[in-house]
Motif scaffolding. Structure first.
Motif, PDB file in Angstrom:
ATOM      1  N   LYS A 161       0.845  -1.187   0.000  1.00  0.00           N
ATOM      2  CA  LYS A 161       0.000   0.000   0.000  1.00  0.00           C
ATOM      3  C   LYS A 161       0.880   1.236   0.000  1.00  0.00           C
ATOM      4  CE  LYS A 161      -1.989   1.428   3.764  1.00  0.00           C
ATOM      5  NZ  LYS A 161      -2.833   1.491   4.983  1.00  0.00           N
ATOM      6  N   ALA A 162       0.463   2.244  -0.746  1.00  0.00           N
ATOM      7  CA  ALA A 162       1.240   3.481  -0.819  1.00  0.00           C
ATOM      8  C   ALA A 162       1.168   4.229   0.508  1.00  0.00           C
ATOM      9  CB  ALA A 162       0.712   4.373  -1.945  1.00  0.00           C
ATOM     10  N   VAL A 163       2.287   4.872   0.875  1.00  0.00           N
ATOM     11  CA  VAL A 163       2.289   5.716   2.065  1.00  0.00           C
ATOM     12  C   VAL A 163       1.324   6.879   1.887  1.00  0.00           C
ATOM     13  CG1 VAL A 163       3.718   7.253   3.468  1.00  0.00           C
ATOM     14  CG2 VAL A 163       4.628   5.056   2.695  1.00  0.00           C
ATOM     15  N   ARG A 164       1.342   7.443   0.698  1.00  0.00           N
ATOM     16  CA  ARG A 164       0.370   8.489   0.342  1.00  0.00           C
ATOM     17  C   ARG A 164      -0.142   8.204  -1.059  1.00  0.00           C
ATOM     18  NH1 ARG A 164       3.190  14.228   1.428  1.00  0.00           N
ATOM     19  NH2 ARG A 164       4.900  13.134   0.380  1.00  0.00           N
ATOM     20  N   GLY A 165      -1.430   8.153  -1.205  1.00  0.00           N
ATOM     21  CA  GLY A 165      -2.030   7.903  -2.503  1.00  0.00           C
ATOM     22  C   GLY A 165      -3.389   8.555  -2.599  1.00  0.00           C
ATOM     23  N   VAL A 166      -3.705   9.111  -3.752  1.00  0.00           N
ATOM     24  CA  VAL A 166      -4.965   9.834  -3.924  1.00  0.00           C
ATOM     25  C   VAL A 166      -5.375   9.816  -5.392  1.00  0.00           C
ATOM     26  CG1 VAL A 166      -3.867  12.082  -4.297  1.00  0.00           C
ATOM     27  CG2 VAL A 166      -6.171  11.982  -3.330  1.00  0.00           C
ATOM     28  N   ASP A 167      -6.671   9.803  -5.605  1.00  0.00           N
ATOM     29  CA  ASP A 167      -7.201  10.026  -6.952  1.00  0.00           C
ATOM     30  C   ASP A 167      -7.351  11.529  -7.152  1.00  0.00           C
ATOM     31  OD1 ASP A 167      -7.340   7.353  -7.545  1.00  0.00           O
ATOM     32  OD2 ASP A 167      -9.432   7.140  -6.937  1.00  0.00           O
ATOM     33  N   VAL A 168      -6.538  12.091  -8.046  1.00  0.00           N
ATOM     34  CA  VAL A 168      -6.582  13.535  -8.293  1.00  0.00           C
ATOM     35  C   VAL A 168      -7.886  13.867  -9.017  1.00  0.00           C
ATOM     36  CG1 VAL A 168      -5.440  15.491  -9.374  1.00  0.00           C
ATOM     37  CG2 VAL A 168      -4.077  13.622  -8.409  1.00  0.00           C
ATOM     38  N   THR A 169      -8.649  14.790  -8.468  1.00  0.00           N
ATOM     39  CA  THR A 169      -9.927  15.210  -9.061  1.00  0.00           C
ATOM     40  C   THR A 169      -9.957  16.733  -9.157  1.00  0.00           C
ATOM     41  OG1 THR A 169     -11.012  15.290  -6.904  1.00  0.00           O
ATOM     42  CG2 THR A 169     -11.135  13.208  -8.110  1.00  0.00           C
ATOM     43  N   THR A 170     -11.013  17.245  -9.758  1.00  0.00           N
ATOM     44  CA  THR A 170     -11.206  18.690  -9.855  1.00  0.00           C
ATOM     45  C   THR A 170     -12.347  19.122  -8.946  1.00  0.00           C
ATOM     46  OG1 THR A 170     -11.817  20.502 -11.330  1.00  0.00           O
ATOM     47  CG2 THR A 170     -12.656  18.322 -11.886  1.00  0.00           C
ATOM     48  N   VAL A 186     -10.271  31.044  -9.509  1.00  0.00           N
ATOM     49  CA  VAL A 186      -9.313  30.978 -10.620  1.00  0.00           C
ATOM     50  C   VAL A 186      -8.197  29.982 -10.299  1.00  0.00           C
ATOM     51  CG1 VAL A 186      -7.579  32.286 -11.901  1.00  0.00           C
ATOM     52  CG2 VAL A 186      -9.814  33.304 -11.429  1.00  0.00           C
ATOM     53  N   ALA A 187      -7.737  29.964  -9.035  1.00  0.00           N
ATOM     54  CA  ALA A 187      -6.666  29.044  -8.648  1.00  0.00           C
ATOM     55  C   ALA A 187      -7.119  27.593  -8.766  1.00  0.00           C
ATOM     56  CB  ALA A 187      -6.210  29.344  -7.225  1.00  0.00           C
ATOM     57  N   LYS A 188      -8.411  27.351  -8.495  1.00  0.00           N
ATOM     58  CA  LYS A 188      -8.926  25.985  -8.593  1.00  0.00           C
ATOM     59  C   LYS A 188      -8.958  25.482 -10.028  1.00  0.00           C
ATOM     60  CE  LYS A 188     -11.763  26.278  -4.419  1.00  0.00           C
ATOM     61  NZ  LYS A 188     -13.130  26.290  -3.857  1.00  0.00           N
ATOM     62  N   LYS A 189      -8.897  26.404 -10.991  1.00  0.00           N
ATOM     63  CA  LYS A 189      -8.850  25.981 -12.387  1.00  0.00           C
ATOM     64  C   LYS A 189      -7.476  25.446 -12.773  1.00  0.00           C
ATOM     65  CE  LYS A 189     -13.095  26.966 -13.514  1.00  0.00           C
ATOM     66  NZ  LYS A 189     -13.503  27.817 -14.612  1.00  0.00           N
ATOM     67  N   SER A 190      -6.486  25.644 -11.900  1.00  0.00           N
ATOM     68  CA  SER A 190      -5.147  25.063 -12.095  1.00  0.00           C
ATOM     69  C   SER A 190      -5.012  23.913 -11.098  1.00  0.00           C
ATOM     70  CB  SER A 190      -4.051  26.108 -11.856  1.00  0.00           C
ATOM     71  OG  SER A 190      -4.169  27.178 -12.772  1.00  0.00           O
ATOM     72  N   ILE A 191      -5.104  22.683 -11.573  1.00  0.00           N
ATOM     73  CA  ILE A 191      -5.101  21.504 -10.703  1.00  0.00           C
ATOM     74  C   ILE A 191      -3.660  21.059 -10.526  1.00  0.00           C
ATOM     75  CG2 ILE A 191      -5.964  19.166 -10.419  1.00  0.00           C
ATOM     76  CD1 ILE A 191      -8.227  19.996 -12.385  1.00  0.00           C
ATOM     77  N   ARG A 192      -3.188  21.069  -9.263  1.00  0.00           N
ATOM     78  CA  ARG A 192      -1.789  20.797  -8.963  1.00  0.00           C
ATOM     79  C   ARG A 192      -1.649  19.533  -8.110  1.00  0.00           C
ATOM     80  NH1 ARG A 192       1.390  25.027 -10.388  1.00  0.00           N
ATOM     81  NH2 ARG A 192       0.257  26.939 -10.962  1.00  0.00           N
ATOM     82  N   ALA A 193      -0.436  18.951  -8.126  1.00  0.00           N
ATOM     83  CA  ALA A 193      -0.159  17.745  -7.341  1.00  0.00           C
ATOM     84  C   ALA A 193      -0.131  18.100  -5.868  1.00  0.00           C
ATOM     85  CB  ALA A 193       1.177  17.141  -7.765  1.00  0.00           C
ATOM     86  N   PRO A 194      -0.897  17.397  -5.034  1.00  0.00           N
ATOM     87  CA  PRO A 194      -0.884  17.703  -3.596  1.00  0.00           C
ATOM     88  C   PRO A 194       0.399  17.268  -2.900  1.00  0.00           C
ATOM     89  CG  PRO A 194      -2.293  15.816  -4.058  1.00  0.00           C
ATOM     90  CD  PRO A 194      -1.874  16.359  -5.382  1.00  0.00           C
TER      91      PRO A 194
END
Length: 374
Positions: free
Chosen positions: A64-73, A160-168
């Protein structure tokens, strides 16, 4: 009349004597054969050695990944550009997807202009208040209006910032089905982002073995497809409750994965070292025979026959076994170091059976065997 009768009796006696003689010869031959030595049975054997055993708990689990996520908008919009390639490493806060934000930016500029005007109005009314040209209430209204306009501009800036989806966080990003020009709804999955080094392995142990597990113990991990690699880690967490159905508890270990060979979702085996190393008489498991009346082995002992020749004979011995590992089993009682223990071919033996040793096809005696294909 007596003479023919006597002749007939004599003939019968001769026939009986001949039959008796033939049977005597046959029985004598069988007795001679039974006294002949039995042929030696071909077996495999090994000298019983002492070996060092590291007590441990063996279990199977999942990576299992230490940190893992499904990137969404968080907001909807049309995809303008994609800033990654599937499978690549991405840095923390790296731009992954840019949504079309032209109208939102224009709205932001409008709100910023309104806020700038509110700043000017407040500044002018404060100057007029100094000469009693306006009331304090007017200045308070201007101040509240400025705060409201600044808040509206800040809200639009966040949109506007939410329109740029970045890696957490930094990690490896997976396959995506998103393409430029596609419309994304809020919550749509873009790709899976996971951190691979270090990585977790979750495995379960029964209630009876929990006392052998402690935080910080060393863990050796192997996985199918990576048979030549052993990954080292340590126990990091023990769950706070048992499964009420199986009475097992989940243990989590953190494992170093610098080459990122271990991937989340893989099936793996974990061996947790517990306690100090022990020395046991160690033999191949094939040498032990389990019977209702006890556990036995055959030991090949040397003796001399009637001709003075040295021969090996099998002697059965009752034993007490200990822990097992791989192809091996520990013997606690019944054999001594250096005994010549028969490891295969016992089914055709009994006490005193002559044996001949041929180790060309000896059974495996590996503490950590792997599947063999021929």
């Amino acid at each position: 009349m007596w003479r023919p009768m006597l002749i007939m009796i004599a003939v019968v006696l001769v026939i009986v004597a001949i039959i008796a003689g033939v049977k005597f010869v046959q029985i004598s031959a069988l007795i001679a054969q039974s006294k002949a030595p039995l042929p030696a049975a071909v077996v495999t054997a090994m000298r019983v050695p002492y070996a060092e055993w590291q007590p441990g708990v063996t279990a199977v689990g999942s990576i299992k990944a230490v940190r893992g996520v499904d990137v969404t908008t968080e907001v909807g919009g049309i995809v303008r550009s994609i800033g990654f390639k599937p499978g690549q490493q991405v840095a923390d806060q790296a731009l992954l997807v840019q949504l079309n934000a032209d109208s939102d930016i224009a709205q932001l500029h409008s709100l910023e202009a309104t806020a700038d005007l509110a700043v000017i109005v407040l500044k002018r009314d404060k100057a007029q208040l100094a000469v009693n040209a306006v009331s304090q209430a007017q200045v308070d209204t201007d101040s509240a209006d400025l705060k409201a306009k600044l808040a509206a501009a800040e809200q639009q800036r966040a949109l506007v910032a939410k329109k740029s989806i970045r890696a957490p966080f930094a990690g490896r990003i997976g396959i995506t089905a998103v393409n430029p020009g596609q419309y994304l709804n809020p919550g749509d999955k873009i790709a899976t982002l996971q951190t691979f080094d270090p990585i977790y392995i979750d495995f379960t142990v029964p209630q009876t073995q929990l006392e052998q597990i402690a935080i910080g113990q060393k863990v050796a991990v192997t996985a199918d497809g990576l048979a030549d690699q052993i990954f080292c880690g340590r126990v990091s967490t023990i769950d706070t409750q048992f499964d009420p159905t199986t009475r097992n508890v989940t243990v989590e270990a953190t494992v170093a994965n610098p080459q990122q060979s271990l991937v989340p979702g893989m099936f793996a085996r974990a061996i947790v070292d517990s306690g100090k190393p022990q020395r046991y008489l160690t033999v191949a498991q094939t040498s032990v025979t389990y019977n209702p009346y006890g556990t036995t082995v055959f030991i090949a002992t040397s003796s001399k026959n009637d001709k003075g020749e040295e021969v090996l004979t099998a002697q059965q011995s009752f034993i007490k076994t200990g822990p097992t590992r791989g192809d091996q089993v520990a013997i606690l009682e019944g054999v001594k170091e250096g005994d010549l223990l028969i490891t295969s071919g016992q089914m055709k033996l009994k006490n005193g059976s002559p044996v001949q040793i041929d180790n060309s096809a000896a059974p495996l005696n590996d503490p950590a065997p792997t599947p063999q294909e021929h």
